[in-house]
Design a protein around this motif. Sequence first.
Motif, PDB file in Angstrom:
ATOM      1  N   HIS A 152      52.616  40.624  32.026  1.00  0.00           N
ATOM      2  CA  HIS A 152      51.615  41.677  31.800  1.00  0.00           C
ATOM      3  C   HIS A 152      50.329  41.428  32.575  1.00  0.00           C
ATOM      4  N   ARG A 164      48.825  44.135  35.034  1.00  0.00           N
ATOM      5  CA  ARG A 164      47.551  44.741  34.645  1.00  0.00           C
ATOM      6  C   ARG A 164      46.547  44.665  35.810  1.00  0.00           C
ATOM      7  N   PHE A 170      42.119  50.624  31.321  1.00  0.00           N
ATOM      8  CA  PHE A 170      42.851  50.259  30.098  1.00  0.00           C
ATOM      9  C   PHE A 170      41.984  50.469  28.859  1.00  0.00           C
ATOM     10  N   VAL A 228      50.228  47.844  29.223  1.00  0.00           N
ATOM     11  CA  VAL A 228      50.634  47.694  30.627  1.00  0.00           C
ATOM     12  C   VAL A 228      51.887  48.541  30.887  1.00  0.00           C
TER      13      VAL A 228
END
Length: 614
Positions: A107, A111, A121, A129
């Motif tokens: 992740h 990300r 986010f 993600v």
Amino acid sequence: MCGIIGYVGDKDVVQVILDGLARLEYRGYDSAGIAVEADGVLHVAKRAGKLANLREQLASTPLPSSHHGIGHTRWATHGQPTDANAHPHLSDDGRIALVHNGIIENHAALRADLEARGIVFASQTDSEVAAQLLGVELAACGDLTQAMRATCGQLAGAFTLVAIDAQDPDRVVAARRNSPLVVGVGQGENFVASDVAAFIDHTREAIELGQDQVVTITPSSIDVTDFDGHPATTRRYHVDWDASAAEKGGFDWFMRKEIFEQPRAIADTLLGRYDERGQLTLDEVRIGPEELRRADKIVIIACGTAFYAGMVAKYAIEHWTRVPCEVELASEFRYRDPIIDSRTLCVTISQSGETMDTLMAIRYAREQGARVIAICNTYGATIPRESDAVIYTHAGPEIGVASTKGFTTQVVACYLLGLFLAQVRGTKYGDEIRAVVAELEQLPEYVQQVLDRADDTYALARAMVDVQDFVFLGRHVGYPAALEGALKLKELAYLHAEGFAAGELKHGPIAIIDSTTPVFVVVPPQGRDQLHDKVVSNIQEVRARGAHTVVLVERGDESVAPYADTVIELPRVSTLLQPVVAVVPLQLFACELASALGNDVDQPRNLAKSVTVE
Ligand code: M6R
């Protein structure tokens, strides 16, 4: 952990999803959320805490009516259990909503890459993600199923994903890798969920999804492919229990109901184990007799309560088969470079069939050439699917986070396996095996006798509501029973409770005992004289330190009376079978003490029923 559900059909979507989440809440209860689509827009409601908080929010701010939606109940792994970290997560453009169970191991890299591309986010979760990636893929190809396949191809780790697209009102798409997902087959409606319990009110027809598969459901179709888009083969099955098995049926807690279901669960686990020639038969053990005879070592692998069931099994299997048997915590197994090969028979025990530590141990064992027999309570779960053979325990759904009927039926299944191996290897004669099975068949009645005296145990628990430390002692198979008693108390009452091998006490732990420490002692039946007498000595040792002794002892054994402050009478059974009856008062005690303390018995803090992370 985490419970997820997706629905497409004409029913009240919010209600279907909330009811499904209520049945999945045992998987995690740190937060809950739901997303539906209406008029091309996604609407999300999510709240930290139990499902009740989400219900409250929806009562004051309802979601619009819809034909498809997804829901999630969370056991937090990445990010605090806050509203923001609750699922579903939306893509940056608001076009897709996604729920996730598992852990996305890459992740951080994904990300960073998405952020570099301008994606903003809204949470700290690894799950978001997947949502953002799916949003990017969907923007590129315009088709949710195709975008899901492309997304899964980029994820590492364990995941079940379920998603909806604001611009595609008839479709829910889901995918799985190393995490459970079943499809519920309805009439003019379909479901996806972590567990059949989520849709059992609506259909008992289900399809189990294989590893690395993507499923697309509409009200009238179910389409399954692999991650590359090739059609996949699936297996449809009928669920042999109904919604009433997943209700509390008048009990205050699922756990208490499940404790009282043990006579039936044990009887069901023993059903149909003989063939017409009077031979013990385990249909599900599809490993040839030659291979079973060749095995030179048995390794039992499990976690938590299932591990304690495995400890009991070791005594029985070694005694009946004379094959060396080790018991190993699944989370430790593959890290110690275990000596296993094609002559090793691994036995894994798991109520849920989804415990990740156990699953990884199975994969490791099979890579080394070992054959694996799973003992499992959940039909079609990942662990039995990935094993060479399976013995189902037929306990029915276990909803309470603390395992009870799971444990006793696992122990019974282990006895059956031990006797079966003894039959195949010729280490016990047929009449000897039948004598043990005849005694096993008495166990439901014996457990019922213990349950009939539950009030005495409840009174004891209420009298101990201010106690802070408990000790549980046992020898031989009484030792795992003691460990299980201590675990029940820890997980439900949040109290310090330790189980010890009774003989080990004098090597250190006896120092913690004083007049404030109740000591529960499982006394072996008198048939094993030496064992019995040693435990009676151990009771005297702790009594001499002022401990309040609670002695679990077979009916008619007067030898402990002088040293027992409280006696809990057990039916007379042979030594190897005693844990099945001895554990029942310990379950009742923990359940009642936790209730008296005002704890949530079915959903104790920090725990989840199905532990699908390592
Ligand atoms: O589903 P499993 O039997 O594989 O679960 C193993 C443990 O996580 C489980 O027994 C756990 O220890 C229970 N909470 C005990 O009550």
